[in-house]
Structures are given as C-alpha cells and as structure tokens.
Design an enzyme around this catalytic site. Structure first.
Site, PDB file in Angstrom:
ATOM      1  N   SER A  49      -2.638  -1.757  -0.793  1.00 32.82           N
ATOM      2  CA  SER A  49      -3.135  -2.592   0.306  1.00 32.82           C
ATOM      3  C   SER A  49      -2.278  -3.821   0.588  1.00 32.82           C
ATOM      4  CB  SER A  49      -4.576  -3.027   0.034  1.00 32.82           C
ATOM      5  OG  SER A  49      -4.621  -3.924  -1.058  1.00 32.82           O
ATOM      6  N   HIS A  90      -5.296 -10.046  -2.228  1.00 32.84           N
ATOM      7  CA  HIS A  90      -5.119 -10.057  -0.777  1.00 32.84           C
ATOM      8  C   HIS A  90      -4.692 -11.435  -0.303  1.00 32.84           C
ATOM      9  CE1 HIS A  90      -7.634  -6.237   0.296  1.00 32.84           C
ATOM     10  NE2 HIS A  90      -6.474  -5.952  -0.265  1.00 32.84           N
ATOM     11  N   ASP A 115     -11.366  -8.343   4.982  1.00 35.32           N
ATOM     12  CA  ASP A 115     -12.106  -7.940   3.780  1.00 35.32           C
ATOM     13  C   ASP A 115     -13.618  -8.136   3.842  1.00 35.32           C
ATOM     14  OD1 ASP A 115      -9.690  -7.296   2.706  1.00 35.32           O
ATOM     15  OD2 ASP A 115      -9.570  -9.024   1.370  1.00 35.32           O
TER      16      ASP A 115
END
Length: 172
Positions: A49, A90, A115
């Site tokens: 990701s 992230h 998210d």
C-alpha cells in the site's frame, strides 16, 4: 558432539548462555523503545500500500515525536487501530486543527481511497495518541524474513531448532 551434554555443569552453562542471549536482545529492544518513545520502534512493511515509497518487506525505524510537537501533512506514520494487532504504515494526507487535539487523515500512497474504512467503528480521523511513530529511516527488504516466518510457521520451528542446536553444541 552430544558428549558435551553429559557434563551437567557444561549443559547448565550452555542453557544460561542461551538465556543471556535472549535477555540481552529483549533489553536492547526495550532500551530502543524508551529512546524512541515508541512501543514498537522497528516495524516491517506488510503490504504494497505504500509503494513506491516503501516495498513489502522493508524494515522501518520509527521515532515517536513528543505529543506537543506538530505532526505534518506528508509525514509517513505508523498507527494502530483500536482492537487490531497489526500496525499500519501510511502517509498523513489531511490535518484538521493543531496541537495534540489535531485530527489526522491517512492514506497509503498506492491506495485509491483514504483510510477511513480502516479506522475503528465510529472513528473518522486519527488522533496524535494513535500514532506509534514517524518513519525516520528504512532498510529495503531486510524485514522480508519476518514475513516469511509468519506466512510459513514451520520455518520458525526449523530456525529455532537450528539456533538451539548451535547453542548446545557450541564449545567454549
């Protein structure tokens, strides 16, 4: 080779040596946790990701900033979602407010959406206390061993067995 085990004193010394190695590793981990102010100062990227910034298997080093300092948009952070064990790596894409009460929105660089679906039920944004740490350095692909061990549990047993044999059979 196994004749060294006949001497109980030598066997006890080998066992203590093994315990010393384990306790030293544990103390180093805890010391690093205190220095970085992070419960998990080193993490492994488990998914794609964050590509191209970080690849699956990259080993990340974290530093948890003081809660009073600002966390900036664009910063790559690792956070825990309530009631989930796996930390998420992230980037902060939006920030609402300032200081310790700021609300943060994160997104993986390789993901199409933010998210919000990953956060706990009823949680729209992250707060500063959800952040485990900010990424300050990384080593490519070194953490892939961890991924292999979790995907193939039998490898863990083999590695522990080999390490145990090395400690027992080692002569001083």
């Amino acid at each position: 080779m196994l004749s060294s085990l006949k001497n109980p004193r030598q066997a006890a010394a080998q066992l203590l040596n093994f315990g010393l190695i384990l306790s030293t590793a544990f103390m180093m981990w805890k010391g690093l946790s205190v220095i970085t102010d992070s419960p998990s100062p080193i993490v492994v990227v488990l998914s794609g990701s964050m590509e191209p910034a970080f690849q699956r298997g990259d080993l990340l080093f974290l530093w948890n900033r003081n809660l009073l300092r600002e966390t900036d948009v664009g910063e790559v952070v690792v956070y825990n979602v309530k009631d989930k064990d796996i930390p998420i790596v992230h980037r902060i894409v939006r920030k609402f407010g300032a200081g310790a009460s700021a609300k943060l929105l994160t997104k993986g660089d390789n993901n199409a959406a933010d998210d919000t679906e990953l956060y706990a039920r009823g949680q729209d944004y992250l707060e500063r206390q959800d952040i485990i740490g900010s990424v300050v350095a990384y080593i490519p692909f070194v953490g892939y061993v961890t991924i292999l061990l979790s995907e193939h549990p039998w490898l863990k047993t083999v590695m522990l067995g080999i390490m145990g044999l090395v400690v027992v059979l080692q002569r001083e």
